[in-house]
Write a protein that holds these residues in place. Structure first.
Motif, PDB file in Angstrom:
ATOM      1  N   GLU A  53       0.815  -1.208   0.000  1.00  0.00           N
ATOM      2  CA  GLU A  53       0.000   0.000   0.000  1.00  0.00           C
ATOM      3  C   GLU A  53       0.856   1.268   0.000  1.00  0.00           C
ATOM      4  N   THR A  54       1.877   1.283   0.837  1.00  0.00           N
ATOM      5  CA  THR A  54       2.776   2.439   0.916  1.00  0.00           C
ATOM      6  C   THR A  54       3.517   2.653  -0.399  1.00  0.00           C
ATOM      7  N   ILE A  55       3.959   1.567  -0.988  1.00  0.00           N
ATOM      8  CA  ILE A  55       4.649   1.647  -2.272  1.00  0.00           C
ATOM      9  C   ILE A  55       3.699   2.211  -3.328  1.00  0.00           C
ATOM     10  N   PHE A  56       2.493   1.693  -3.314  1.00  0.00           N
ATOM     11  CA  PHE A  56       1.466   2.141  -4.250  1.00  0.00           C
ATOM     12  C   PHE A  56       1.262   3.649  -4.147  1.00  0.00           C
ATOM     13  N   GLU A  57       1.083   4.125  -2.933  1.00  0.00           N
ATOM     14  CA  GLU A  57       0.845   5.548  -2.733  1.00  0.00           C
ATOM     15  C   GLU A  57       2.039   6.400  -3.158  1.00  0.00           C
ATOM     16  N   GLY A  58       3.220   5.898  -2.846  1.00  0.00           N
ATOM     17  CA  GLY A  58       4.426   6.642  -3.207  1.00  0.00           C
ATOM     18  C   GLY A  58       4.590   6.786  -4.715  1.00  0.00           C
ATOM     19  N   VAL A  59       4.428   5.701  -5.417  1.00  0.00           N
ATOM     20  CA  VAL A  59       4.627   5.737  -6.872  1.00  0.00           C
ATOM     21  C   VAL A  59       3.484   6.458  -7.564  1.00  0.00           C
ATOM     22  N   ARG A  60       2.296   6.321  -7.005  1.00  0.00           N
ATOM     23  CA  ARG A  60       1.136   6.937  -7.649  1.00  0.00           C
ATOM     24  C   ARG A  60       1.229   8.454  -7.711  1.00  0.00           C
ATOM     25  N   ARG A  61       1.997   9.032  -6.803  1.00  0.00           N
ATOM     26  CA  ARG A  61       2.183  10.481  -6.840  1.00  0.00           C
ATOM     27  C   ARG A  61       2.791  10.902  -8.179  1.00  0.00           C
ATOM     28  N   ARG A  62       3.708  10.061  -8.652  1.00  0.00           N
ATOM     29  CA  ARG A  62       4.374  10.371  -9.913  1.00  0.00           C
ATOM     30  C   ARG A  62       3.627   9.789 -11.100  1.00  0.00           C
ATOM     31  N   MET A  63       2.769   8.818 -10.846  1.00  0.00           N
ATOM     32  CA  MET A  63       2.155   8.034 -11.905  1.00  0.00           C
ATOM     33  C   MET A  63       0.722   7.711 -11.503  1.00  0.00           C
TER      34      MET A  63
ATOM     35  N   TYR B 230       1.421  -5.356  -6.935  1.00  0.00           N
ATOM     36  CA  TYR B 230       1.600  -6.735  -6.477  1.00  0.00           C
ATOM     37  C   TYR B 230       2.304  -7.581  -7.531  1.00  0.00           C
ATOM     38  N   ARG B 231       1.908  -7.417  -8.772  1.00  0.00           N
ATOM     39  CA  ARG B 231       2.505  -8.215  -9.842  1.00  0.00           C
ATOM     40  C   ARG B 231       3.990  -7.908  -9.972  1.00  0.00           C
ATOM     41  N   THR B 232       4.310  -6.616  -9.914  1.00  0.00           N
ATOM     42  CA  THR B 232       5.706  -6.210 -10.055  1.00  0.00           C
ATOM     43  C   THR B 232       6.539  -6.657  -8.858  1.00  0.00           C
ATOM     44  N   LEU B 233       5.958  -6.547  -7.672  1.00  0.00           N
ATOM     45  CA  LEU B 233       6.690  -6.991  -6.482  1.00  0.00           C
ATOM     46  C   LEU B 233       7.002  -8.480  -6.582  1.00  0.00           C
ATOM     47  N   ALA B 234       6.052  -9.243  -7.089  1.00  0.00           N
ATOM     48  CA  ALA B 234       6.285 -10.681  -7.241  1.00  0.00           C
ATOM     49  C   ALA B 234       7.405 -10.936  -8.247  1.00  0.00           C
ATOM     50  N   THR B 235       7.391 -10.156  -9.321  1.00  0.00           N
ATOM     51  CA  THR B 235       8.451 -10.286 -10.327  1.00  0.00           C
ATOM     52  C   THR B 235       9.807  -9.946  -9.737  1.00  0.00           C
ATOM     53  N   LEU B 236       9.863  -8.829  -9.028  1.00  0.00           N
ATOM     54  CA  LEU B 236      11.133  -8.397  -8.435  1.00  0.00           C
ATOM     55  C   LEU B 236      11.621  -9.405  -7.401  1.00  0.00           C
ATOM     56  N   GLU B 237      10.684 -10.000  -6.690  1.00  0.00           N
ATOM     57  CA  GLU B 237      11.075 -10.994  -5.695  1.00  0.00           C
ATOM     58  C   GLU B 237      11.667 -12.215  -6.391  1.00  0.00           C
ATOM     59  N   GLU B 238      11.027 -12.592  -7.483  1.00  0.00           N
ATOM     60  CA  GLU B 238      11.509 -13.749  -8.234  1.00  0.00           C
ATOM     61  C   GLU B 238      12.913 -13.489  -8.794  1.00  0.00           C
ATOM     62  N   LEU B 239      13.159 -12.247  -9.136  1.00  0.00           N
ATOM     63  CA  LEU B 239      14.470 -11.887  -9.671  1.00  0.00           C
ATOM     64  C   LEU B 239      15.519 -11.733  -8.565  1.00  0.00           C
ATOM     65  N   GLY B 240      15.057 -11.762  -7.342  1.00  0.00           N
ATOM     66  CA  GLY B 240      15.991 -11.644  -6.225  1.00  0.00           C
ATOM     67  C   GLY B 240      16.329 -10.207  -5.853  1.00  0.00           C
ATOM     68  N   LEU B 241      15.580  -9.259  -6.399  1.00  0.00           N
ATOM     69  CA  LEU B 241      15.874  -7.851  -6.120  1.00  0.00           C
ATOM     70  C   LEU B 241      15.141  -7.346  -4.879  1.00  0.00           C
ATOM     71  N   VAL B 242      14.092  -8.045  -4.540  1.00  0.00           N
ATOM     72  CA  VAL B 242      13.233  -7.585  -3.459  1.00  0.00           C
ATOM     73  C   VAL B 242      12.872  -8.759  -2.565  1.00  0.00           C
ATOM     74  N   MET B 243      12.693  -8.490  -1.297  1.00  0.00           N
ATOM     75  CA  MET B 243      12.297  -9.550  -0.388  1.00  0.00           C
ATOM     76  C   MET B 243      11.005  -9.184   0.307  1.00  0.00           C
ATOM     77  N   ARG B 244      10.160 -10.181   0.438  1.00  0.00           N
ATOM     78  CA  ARG B 244       8.917  -9.982   1.158  1.00  0.00           C
ATOM     79  C   ARG B 244       9.110 -10.487   2.579  1.00  0.00           C
ATOM     80  N   LEU B 245       8.742  -9.657   3.538  1.00  0.00           N
ATOM     81  CA  LEU B 245       8.913 -10.018   4.943  1.00  0.00           C
ATOM     82  C   LEU B 245       7.569 -10.172   5.621  1.00  0.00           C
ATOM     83  N   THR B 246       7.486 -11.118   6.521  1.00  0.00           N
ATOM     84  CA  THR B 246       6.289 -11.246   7.347  1.00  0.00           C
ATOM     85  C   THR B 246       6.379 -10.225   8.456  1.00  0.00           C
TER      86      THR B 246
END
Lengths: 159, 159
Positions: free
Chosen positions: A47-57, A66-82
């Motif tokens: 949600e925070t990411i969404f709001e941040g980027v939406r300011r510009r876009m 969500y789709r992009t975060l999943a992609t980035l996670e798969e690429l190893g660029l991003v980690m999802r934390l509980t």
DNA sequence: GTGTTTAATAAGAAATATTCCTATTAACGA
DNA sequence: TCGTTAATAGGAATATTTCTTATTAAACAC
């Protein structure tokens, strides 16, 4: 035997080159979402990411986040934390690091220093083939909460 | 400096005595939910736990499952894991251990052996006061998926 | 045992979080 | 510039988790 060092650095990632190299289209959304996380020091929620980027876009959709975060996670660029208080948090993994999470206030702190080795996977040798990442998550109380709140958590070292 | 060993065992927990000791009421629901997880080798979701216990206790509600899981987690008996394919998974932490998660099929494997020390928290000394748990999460490909699927994951040791 | 107190539960509504569906857009190669 | 198709926006649908309130049953005193 599989044995992994904790410390594996990777940094200075150019998202444009990176996506291209992986055969993914270089969309504004992907680049901006990647930047939003890479530049954040706050382990933001979707949600925070969404709001941040939406300011510009302004046309950005939650689905794309969500789709992009999943992609980035798969690429190893991003980690999802509980996160202890529901919902997922995301963190740039351009540089390998670990996390301390306060069980009282929920703050997440990066921990870059690392020593030692990962748990030996000997017992899993026949079941595990390739290691992608090793992440250490330490939970406890941050200094502030330890001093202000009357917590009742079993701690390591205590009985 | 805070330094934590990985290997901290605790086992043979009698839920009845444990709840009583903590000043919590010993309800059938708590005991059965604890048993369901303790006896499972499958890192069940909240839904799976609910279905399992409900067979013995038809009046059980989902709310009680979530509430009890949160209680058990707070007591350090249960750990909540983020599963790559959405939703949380739960695991008994009566014996300290770590996890390997396959990024392809999502299987979670326990890893009891552990060596080395946690990342040094020196850099966080002034921000961290007490350590409650240290958990290592290793991600990669299980043997089965490594051999059957054409994965495209960046792995450790590769460029 | 019986009664009292109150933590814990059931049930379902509500709030959150995440994914799916489909028409449209835009990245990229020709 | 054009065609192909991956990726997106928008909103519906689903899944997950939490909240609200009346009811139940542990724990304890008697």
């Amino acid at each position: 035997m599989i044995r992994s060092q904790f410390l594996v650095e990777r940094q200075d990632i150019d998202p444009v080159a990176f996506f291209r190299e992986k055969g993914l289209r270089v969309t504004h959304q992907r680049v901006e979402i990647f930047r939003e996380i890479a530049e954040s020091r706050e382990h933001p929620s979707a949600e925070t990411i969404f709001e941040g980027v939406r300011r510009r876009m302004p046309s950005l959709s939650m689905d794309t986040v969500y789709r992009t975060l999943a992609t980035l996670e798969e690429l190893g660029l991003v980690m999802r934390l509980t996160h202890p208080r529901g919902g997922a948090r995301y963190d740039s993994m351009a540089i390998t690091h670990h996390h301390f999470i306060c069980l009282e206030c929920g703050e997440i702190m990066d921990c870059f220093a690392a020593s030692g080795e990962a748990p030996l996977l000997e017992e899993l040798t026949d079941r595990v083939s390739a290691v992608r990442s090793v992440h250490v998550e330490i939970r406890g109380l941050c200094s502030h909460c330890h001093h202000t709140s009357n917590h009742n958590l079993p701690l390591m070292g205590e009985s």
